[in-house]
Design a protein around this motif. Structure first.
Motif, PDB file in Angstrom:
ATOM      1  N   ASP A   1       3.270   5.711  -3.243  1.00  0.00           N
ATOM      2  CA  ASP A   1       3.568   7.070  -2.775  1.00  0.00           C
ATOM      3  C   ASP A   1       5.037   7.447  -2.951  1.00  0.00           C
ATOM      4  O   ASP A   1       5.360   8.624  -3.152  1.00  0.00           O
ATOM      5  CB  ASP A   1       3.182   7.219  -1.305  1.00  0.00           C
ATOM      6  N   LYS A   2       5.934   6.484  -2.843  1.00  0.00           N
ATOM      7  CA  LYS A   2       7.367   6.758  -2.999  1.00  0.00           C
ATOM      8  C   LYS A   2       8.009   5.639  -3.832  1.00  0.00           C
ATOM      9  O   LYS A   2       8.804   4.844  -3.342  1.00  0.00           O
ATOM     10  CB  LYS A   2       8.054   6.863  -1.644  1.00  0.00           C
TER      11      LYS A   2
ATOM     12  N   TYR B   1      11.255   4.462   1.201  1.00  0.00           N
ATOM     13  CA  TYR B   1      11.060   5.111   2.497  1.00  0.00           C
ATOM     14  C   TYR B   1      12.304   5.081   3.385  1.00  0.00           C
ATOM     15  O   TYR B   1      12.265   5.540   4.516  1.00  0.00           O
ATOM     16  CB  TYR B   1       9.898   4.443   3.240  1.00  0.00           C
TER      17      TYR B   1
ATOM     18  N   SER C   1       0.817  -1.218   0.000  1.00  0.00           N
ATOM     19  CA  SER C   1       0.000   0.000   0.000  1.00  0.00           C
ATOM     20  C   SER C   1       0.850   1.267   0.000  1.00  0.00           C
ATOM     21  O   SER C   1       0.381   2.335  -0.412  1.00  0.00           O
ATOM     22  CB  SER C   1      -0.932   0.002   1.226  1.00  0.00           C
ATOM     23  N   LEU C   2       2.086   1.169   0.448  1.00  0.00           N
ATOM     24  CA  LEU C   2       2.961   2.336   0.551  1.00  0.00           C
ATOM     25  C   LEU C   2       3.760   2.610  -0.722  1.00  0.00           C
ATOM     26  O   LEU C   2       4.187   3.743  -0.968  1.00  0.00           O
ATOM     27  CB  LEU C   2       3.939   2.156   1.718  1.00  0.00           C
TER      28      LEU C   2
END
Length: 434
Positions: free
Chosen positions: A315-316, A321, A311-312
């Motif tokens: 975004d990046k 991260y 899910s992350l």
């Protein structure tokens, strides 16, 4: 089972003939390479494990420890060893490098340069994602030093037998501990998942997974032992230890690696590179499909970790991260409410921590080793390819090669990857074991 396409006994006879024709200088060089490789591998093993082993023998195993998946609590002495043994490792590596300086002229760099590029990309990704990169820089320096040291040794195919010997020794020690002390066993009550026994065998490791993965990776190398009875004994000891450790992922990975080795053995040599890459693609496909399709709580909680990680990623996607993503306060840990330290999938972990740049770095680590192993398989020796297929399959549900931490099974996963990528190949010796 012998992973060489020869009639029984031929390999041993040909090795004996070569050994008889070796000059004193060649014998001396072979012994030097294997001694240096063994010392390096053992230093790496001590770096990841010695502090835990000392703590284990001081206080025994514990249950319900906080902030760790280990069943051993580090004692002051164990913690001191764990923090300071890398100094010994650096000294060992530098000594090996200095010893080999004169022999580096003309050495091929096809496996070494990609490794350094991979390290550089991981550094750039980490520096872009976070400002605190001190621990990551220390880790990446260590990885670069391992690659440089392995390259300086100038390993040949037969020298990989060292990993089989170390794996055999770990298995014997673990089995002796299993028969003589309760400290070898990890018992988490209802959470215990032993296959052959009520508890799981961890040996002198902090938990059973590093032992199981170490056995899975070193298992193919026992087929390089010269004497048949030693091969049989080595396979039996390592396989039994693997089963007693009850690491499901390691057992499945070992089965996949051996299955690929068998398929390559029964096919024509000229087809082995193509079939090897087909196997790689299938393993990579499973590595993606399993996390994407797994339900919440599947695979002993891995499903939740995978879903949170996936899910992350949008975004990046480029830089990720950073190395703290799975630690306390990290992006993944904030979703799950608890730290899990890694993503239980090699590709997802690299993608979350380093983004696409991290995946490129991972490919730079893997491709030279895989390609070299398949070329060697075409020439007759299937052990390197079988070992790498096993290690690659571990990445489906574990992180045997991590982008920011050197622990657990890292002692053998990194060194075997670099050793195979940087092998000095001699066509006439490619089908002979050590």
């Amino acid at each position: 089972m012998v992973l060489e396409k020869h009639r029984p006994g031929r390999m041993e006879k040909s090795s004996a003939a070569v050994a008889g024709s070796e000059s004193e200088l060649q014998i001396k060089q072979r012994k030097r390479r294997r001694l240096q490789f063994a010392v390096l591998a053992l230093a790496l093993l001590c770096t990841t494990t010695l502090g835990w082993a000392v703590s284990l023998f001081q206080t025994g195993r514990a249950t319900g420890l906080i902030d760790t998946t280990a069943s051993v609590a580090l004692t002051p002495l164990g913690s001191t060893i764990r923090e300071n043994f890398p100094i010994v490792l650096y000294a060992v590596a530098i000594l090996i490098l200095l010893t080999n300086l004169r022999s580096l002229k003309g050495r091929a760099m096809r496996g070494f340069v990609p490794a350094l590029l991979g390290v550089l990309l991981l550094y750039v990704a980490s520096a872009t994602a976070t400002q605190n990169i001190t621990s990551t820089l220390t880790f990446l320096t260590l990885i670069a030093l391992i690659a440089l040291t392995v390259w300086s040794i100038g390993l040949e195919v037969g020298d990989l037998v060292v990993l089989g010997r170390i794996g055999f020794a770990i298995a014997v020690v673990s089995l002796i501990m299993a028969a003589t002390t309760d400290k070898a066993w990890s018992d988490e009550g209802e959470m215990t998942k032993g296959l052959l026994t009520d508890a799981t065998l961890a040996g002198f490791f902090p938990q059973m997974n590093p032992l199981g993965m170490s056995m899975a990776i070193t298992l193919p190398f026992v087929f390089m032992f010269k004497r048949r009875w030693v091969r049989v004994a080595g396979f039996a000891a390592v396989a039994l230890t693997l089963l007693m450790a009850s690491s499901r992922t390691a057992i499945i990975a070992a089965a996949i690696g051996l299955a690929v080795g068998i398929v390559l053995r029964i096919t024509r040599r000229r087809s082995r590179v193509f079939l090897g890459y087909v196997a790689v693609i299938l393993i990579l496909t499973v590595s993606v499909v399993v996390p994407v399709t797994a339900g919440s709580g599947a695979f002993t909680g891995r499903g939740d970790i995978w879903h949170a990680s996936l899910s992350l990623i949008p975004d990046k996607p480029i830089w990720g991260y950073g190395p703290s993503a799975y630690m306390h306060g990290g992006a993944v840990s904030n979703i799950l409410g608890v730290a899990h330290w890694h993503g239980h999938n090699m590709w997802i972990t690299f993608m979350v921590i380093g983004g696409v740049v991290g995946l490129v770095a991972l490919a730079l680590f893997w491709f030279p080793a895989l390609h070299t192993s398949l070329l060697i398989a075409r020439e007759g020796n299937l052990v390197p390819a079988t070992a790498l297929m096993t290690t690659l399959a571990l990445g489906i549900a574990e992180v045997q090669i991590r982008p920011s931490e050197f622990d657990g099974v890292a002692w053998v996963s990194w060194v075997s990857l670099f050793a195979i990528a940087m092998l000095v190949r001699k066509p006439r010796e490619a089908t002979q074991e050590g």
